[in-house]
Scaffold this active site. Structure first.
Site, short mmCIF file in Angstrom:
data_model
loop_
_atom_site.label_atom_id
_atom_site.label_comp_id
_atom_site.label_asym_id
_atom_site.label_seq_id
_atom_site.Cartn_x
_atom_site.Cartn_y
_atom_site.Cartn_z
N ASP A 237 7.48 71.44 3.82
CA ASP A 237 6.79 70.42 4.38
C ASP A 237 6.25 70.87 3.35
OD1 ASP A 237 5.30 68.90 5.46
OD2 ASP A 237 5.59 69.40 7.09
C1 BGC Z 1 3.55 66.69 6.45
C2 BGC Z 1 5.04 66.09 6.14
C3 BGC Z 1 4.90 64.71 4.46
C4 BGC Z 1 3.69 65.51 3.84
C5 BGC Z 1 3.84 65.27 2.31
C6 BGC Z 1 2.77 67.17 5.28
O1 BGC Z 1 2.01 67.19 6.51
O2 BGC Z 1 4.20 67.14 7.23
O3 BGC Z 1 5.82 65.22 6.81
O4 BGC Z 1 5.78 64.45 4.06
O5 BGC Z 1 3.10 66.49 4.50
O6 BGC Z 1 2.60 63.98 2.36
#
Ligand code: BGC
Length: 740
Positions: free
Chosen positions: A245
């Site tokens: 993530d």
């Molecule tokens: C989120 C993810 C997301 C990623 C990219 C993170 O803050 O938890 O679900 O895909 O950002 O935007």
């Protein structure tokens, strides 16, 4: 075309390292001289997100990133329709490819453990079987277009509060029975495969998994050996890529050695990411073997082969097609849940009537909120617009806002949201003085205006619920109540006009203290670009509602298992330590708890009414012993006993008699959505094999279906059981995984 082996041989260490971390916020680096492209990512899951500058969170804003806005995962799950889940995936995949992305960061399959989790709207259900059944076809649909899904957030990311560091303390059995099955289903083989690299047909599993922010067993998931290596790679045999993530990596060596393939983050210091210069140095110093990097690069190249990124045979995709918009309407229509229709007041006949439409959610667009799932929707039909489009000029429709929303500009549409996402404290200051002096008077004024309007109308339709100030990434809700004084407003509207219909738009359960005063009640979540049209179709009866709740609506937050036990939001042992959340309710999540304890709920899991009624009859059981399994077939006759065609969600739950361990009274193990014409009947069959009887046997380290007697419950919700029988398993069956 060169083989993966040859490519890995020709790549320099520096080039390999450049392939395994972000070189932009949503892109890795390719290696041009060898024809290796970068990987381009996008969020997910409600459509393909707008484009940002490579190293700043500024939207590019040229308008070409306007896309189809899909219903939220909560909506899709409420349809209980696996074909529609596939259709949703297909739309998302075509748009992903159409927008030139390789991987869509979706779907989210975390279990809804607490009604307060801010991202519940991005998740599907409190039940692992329903989540798995919806997510797997959705992923197959996405990957049809030569793009990858990225199932997230693996694993135990069940609250947003301190999500960057919170540690989930969960026992092994609960992990395997509740929190892992959906991920297992999405990372293992399904039918409808495309072969790649001459390996067995595994290609329709999600080609990527996102490792979550939180901790498990005292280590961050991105470096957690148990989850990423022992379970995902070894037990499930997963050969796709694991992406962090954004900002979820906290170390170089342990993360590199524990199966993570690509590090992504939200800061523009790309060369300093743990998987950039520090990893290069670690390899040079001999702290990490180059073969570890080679494994990651091999998986990335395999991923590229599977998507035809290397052979020039890739599909082109498309976005904003009329077919996509039509599909989105159908999904939204099928996901609206009729919670109550006590006086059969619905569907409404609005011709010639004066109608009050009340509530901020009648006019609000939700597409651009919620955190990373925000999208730039090509259009968004609000409920008010949908009703006006449907009724035309033979109905007088008047609108009143009804409730006041403060601070909306701050919470919604904030451009720098993601840049700040690694910050720990997002709380909005509580300002009591402003509340009494500014907000309350405004609320009162809008309530008075709405009630006055309601009194002059034949029908009142209230659109309320939550919005992305509450259903939002990075925060949990403070409570389960409707915000903005809506409870008081609904009571006042019920008093003012008996012909009140309440429509809730929300991604998570809300308390309904006014429940007994409202006879007509509908629920949906953020339901996509044609959502307002879908609601109008249901309200006037053009579409017969067929959605069923994918989660329990408890009477109050305190009834919900994690809250009854005080296990949410967890504790910090001292000011400097991270928060630990003990999953003390164990396997008793959602309806598993409520049906086992026979505890009253506002609306049960699986509940959803129709404008018609269904009779269940004639349950017959077939048993077929196979080599290493036993298969049961349960056939029933389902009759539409009403005056209009409709769809029913037939649900099958299994409970073990005299179980050797504590088990829920029963658990969902099969379902089918069927369409039946008025007055007609249909035969349908639900099949189970021994996997459906299994629990996780900790001492044996595997799932086991024990010899013995099992109760079968068939019905229209977890508490509306219409038919029952019993079956016996003649022998024990151990299973390595829950689904295959
Ligand atoms: C989120 C993810 C997301 C990623 C990219 C993170 O803050 O938890 O679900 O895909 O950002 O935007």
């Amino acid at each position: 075309m060169k083989s993966i082996k040859e490519l890995v041989k020709e790549l320099t260490l520096e080039e390999k390292i450049s392939m395994i971390h972000g070189a932009e916020f949503f892109k890795t680096k390719g290696v041009k001289r060898l024809g290796i492209p970068p990987i381009v990512f996008s969020d997910g899951p409600a459509g393909v997100r707008q484009d940002f500058e490579p190293d700043a969170w500024n939207p590019i804003g040229d308008g070409s990133d306007k896309v189809s806005w899909l219903p939220s995962n909560t909506c899709i799950a409420s349809s209980w329709d696996t074909d529609l889940a596939y259709q949703a995936g297909k739309i998302l995949g075509e748009e992903t490819r159409g927008r030139g992305k390789d991987m869509i960061l979706a779907p989210g399959v975390n279990i809804k453990r607490t009604p307060l989790c801010g991202r519940n709207f991005e998740y599907m259900s409190e039940d692992p079987f329903l989540t798995a059944s919806i997510a797997a076809p959705l992923i197959r649909g996405i990957q049809k277009s030569d793009v990858s899904a990225c199932v997230k957030h693996f694993a135990l990311n069940n609250q947003e509060l301190e999500r960057m560091s919170v540690e989930a303390v969960v026992d092994e059995r609960t992990l395997y029975e509740i929190y892992l099955p959906a991920f297992e289903a999405c990372t293992r083989a399904c039918e409808d495969t495309q072969t790649m690299d001459n390996t067995p047909n595994l290609a329709s599993h999600s080609l990527a998994v996102m490792a979550s922010y939180n901790q498990y067993d005292n280590s961050y998931v991105c470096e957690n050996k148990t989850l990423l290596h022992d379970i995902l790679r070894e037990k499930w045999g997963y050969d796709g890529i694991v992406v962090s993530d954004w900002g979820g990596v906290h170390s170089t060596v342990p993360t590199a050695e524990n199966s993570l393939d690509i590090e992504m983050s939200v800061t523009p210091d790309f060369d300093d990411y743990y998987f950039a210069k520090p990893l290069l140095e670690a390899v040079k110093k001999g702290d990490v073997s180059e073969s570890v990097i080679d494994e990651k690069v091999k998986r990335i190249l395999l991923f590229m082969e599977r998507l035809h990124m290397l052979d020039g045979k890739r599909q082109s995709g498309c976005y904003n097609t009329p077919e996509h918009q039509k599909g989105i309407l159908e999904i939204a229509e099928n996901s609206v849940v009729l919670l109550k229709n006590e006086t059969n007041h619905l569907p409404l006949s609005l011709t010639g009537k004066r109608v009050a439409v009340i509530g901020d959610n009648a006019v609000r667009s939700h597409a651009s909120g919620g955190g990373s799932s925000e999208i730039n929707a090509l259009f968004d039909i609000s409920p008010l617009l949908g009703l006006k489009m449907e009724c035309g000029d033979n109905t007088e429709i008047l609108y009143a806002k009804g409730y006041y929303i403060d601070n909306e500009e701050k919470v919604l549409g904030e451009v720098d949201w993601q840049a700040d996402s690694l910050a720990v404290d997002y709380s909005i200051p509580d300002n009591k003085k402003r509340f009494t002096e500014e907000i309350l008077p405004k609320r009162k004024e809008l309530l008075t205006e709405a009630v006055a309007l309601a009194k002059t109308c034949d029908e009142v339709i209230f659109f309320g619920g939550l919005n992305h100030a509450y259903d939002v990434e990075g925060f949990d809700r403070p409570d389960m109540k409707l915000p903005y004084g809506q409870d008081e407003l609904i009571e006042a509207l019920a008093e003012a006009n008996a012909n009140l219909t309440v429509v809730l738009i929300n991604g998570s359960p809300v308390e309904m203290p006014w429940k007994n005063r409202v006879h007509s009640l509908l629920q949906t979540s953020y339901n996509g670009m044609n959502g307002g049209a879908a609601l109008a179709h249901v309200l006037v009866g053009k579409v017969n509602p067929s959605g069923h709740l994918a989660e329990t609506y408890p009477v109050s937050l305190e009834d919900s298992p994690a809250h009854t036990l005080g296990e949410y939001p967890g504790e910090k042992t001292d000011a400097d330590s991270h928060r630990k959340t003990n999953y003390g309710e164990g396997i008793f999540v959602g309806y598993r708890y409520f049906v086992s304890k026979e505890k009253e709920v506002a609306f049960p899991f699986g509940h959803g009414l129709s404008y018609t009624t269904f009779a269940y009859d004639n349950l017959r059981t077939g048993k077929n012993r196979l080599d290493n399994n036993t298969e049961f077939t349960f056939s029933i006759t389902l009759k539409n006993t009403g005056k209009v065609a409709g769809k029913e969600v037939v649900q099958l739950y299994v409970g073990q008699k005299d179980a050797p361990v504590i088990r829920p009274a029963y658990e969902l193990k099969a379902f089918q959505k069927v369409s039946v014409e008025a007055g007609e009947e249909t035969e349908l069959s639900l099949t189970l094999d021994a996997h459906a009887f299994a629990y996780y046997d900790v001492s044996a380290g595997c799932y086991t279906a024990k010899k013995g007697t099992y109760r079968i419950f068939i019905g229209s919700s977890s508490s509306d059981i219409r038919l029952q029988t019993e079956v016996t398993l003649d022998t024990d069956y151990p299973f390595k995984t829950l689904f295959l």
